[in-house]
Design a protein around this motif. Structure first.
Motif, PDB file in Angstrom:
ATOM      1  N   GLU A  22       0.805  -1.223   0.000  1.00 37.78           N
ATOM      2  CA  GLU A  22       0.000   0.000   0.000  1.00 37.78           C
ATOM      3  C   GLU A  22       0.840   1.276   0.000  1.00 37.78           C
ATOM      4  O   GLU A  22       0.562   2.207  -0.736  1.00 37.78           O
ATOM      5  CB  GLU A  22      -0.930   0.007   1.216  1.00 37.78           C
ATOM      6  N   LYS A  23       1.858   1.341   0.835  1.00 40.76           N
ATOM      7  CA  LYS A  23       2.618   2.580   0.981  1.00 40.76           C
ATOM      8  C   LYS A  23       3.408   2.948  -0.275  1.00 40.76           C
ATOM      9  O   LYS A  23       3.570   4.110  -0.596  1.00 40.76           O
ATOM     10  CB  LYS A  23       3.575   2.481   2.171  1.00 40.76           C
ATOM     11  N   LYS A  24       3.910   1.946  -0.967  1.00 44.42           N
ATOM     12  CA  LYS A  24       4.755   2.218  -2.128  1.00 44.42           C
ATOM     13  C   LYS A  24       4.048   1.965  -3.452  1.00 44.42           C
ATOM     14  O   LYS A  24       4.615   2.206  -4.508  1.00 44.42           O
ATOM     15  CB  LYS A  24       6.016   1.363  -2.047  1.00 44.42           C
ATOM     16  N   ASP A  25       2.819   1.456  -3.408  1.00 45.82           N
ATOM     17  CA  ASP A  25       2.041   1.145  -4.606  1.00 45.82           C
ATOM     18  C   ASP A  25       2.805   0.248  -5.577  1.00 45.82           C
ATOM     19  O   ASP A  25       2.853   0.506  -6.786  1.00 45.82           O
ATOM     20  CB  ASP A  25       1.588   2.414  -5.321  1.00 45.82           C
ATOM     21  N   ILE A  26       3.414  -0.804  -5.042  1.00 44.31           N
ATOM     22  CA  ILE A  26       4.099  -1.780  -5.883  1.00 44.31           C
ATOM     23  C   ILE A  26       3.531  -3.161  -5.583  1.00 44.31           C
ATOM     24  O   ILE A  26       2.902  -3.385  -4.551  1.00 44.31           O
ATOM     25  CB  ILE A  26       5.629  -1.772  -5.662  1.00 44.31           C
ATOM     26  N   ILE A  27       3.738  -4.063  -6.489  1.00 42.26           N
ATOM     27  CA  ILE A  27       3.276  -5.439  -6.317  1.00 42.26           C
ATOM     28  C   ILE A  27       4.485  -6.325  -6.068  1.00 42.26           C
ATOM     29  O   ILE A  27       5.413  -6.368  -6.868  1.00 42.26           O
ATOM     30  CB  ILE A  27       2.507  -5.913  -7.567  1.00 42.26           C
ATOM     31  N   LYS A  28       4.460  -7.014  -4.930  1.00 40.37           N
ATOM     32  CA  LYS A  28       5.508  -7.963  -4.586  1.00 40.37           C
ATOM     33  C   LYS A  28       5.031  -9.359  -4.944  1.00 40.37           C
ATOM     34  O   LYS A  28       3.891  -9.718  -4.660  1.00 40.37           O
ATOM     35  CB  LYS A  28       5.800  -7.946  -3.081  1.00 40.37           C
ATOM     36  N   VAL A  29       5.876 -10.142  -5.563  1.00 37.01           N
ATOM     37  CA  VAL A  29       5.553 -11.529  -5.894  1.00 37.01           C
ATOM     38  C   VAL A  29       6.350 -12.414  -4.954  1.00 37.01           C
ATOM     39  O   VAL A  29       7.571 -12.290  -4.862  1.00 37.01           O
ATOM     40  CB  VAL A  29       5.907 -11.841  -7.363  1.00 37.01           C
ATOM     41  N   ARG A  30       5.623 -13.287  -4.246  1.00 33.80           N
ATOM     42  CA  ARG A  30       6.283 -14.175  -3.295  1.00 33.80           C
ATOM     43  C   ARG A  30       5.899 -15.615  -3.581  1.00 33.80           C
ATOM     44  O   ARG A  30       4.784 -15.901  -4.002  1.00 33.80           O
ATOM     45  CB  ARG A  30       5.900 -13.817  -1.869  1.00 33.80           C
TER      46      ARG A  30
END
Length: 84
Positions: A22-30
């Motif tokens: 939310e804070k950085k507006d990026i999508i992390k793939v785990r």
């Protein structure tokens, strides 16, 4: 509905999930464990996008998909045992 991705390559396969930061507006793939995906799939709370790295082909599997497709792409452990 939550979406997991099964990435299949010539060396094996693994499951991933996208998380929105939310804070950085990026999508992390785990990477996630197969047991986790199986648990939610059997509850009917998720769908699995099967992605073939070598061909780029994508197949979407959910609990309404034919049992043959579920068994072929995810494995027989993803099929619910039916009560008689």
């Amino acid at each position: 509905m939550t979406r997991y991705t099964k990435v299949m390559n010539p060396f094996g396969a693994y499951f991933t999930k996208d998380f929105l930061k939310e804070k950085k507006d990026i999508i992390k793939v785990r990477e996630v464990k197969e047991d986790t995906v199986r648990k939610f799939f059997l509850q009917g709370d998720c769908e699995v996008l099967v992605f073939f790295e070598d061909t780029g082909k994508e197949i979407l599997i959910d609990d309404f998909s034919p049992e043959e497709d579920i068994k072929k792409y995810l494995g027989s452990s993803f099929i619910q045992k039916r009560k008689k």
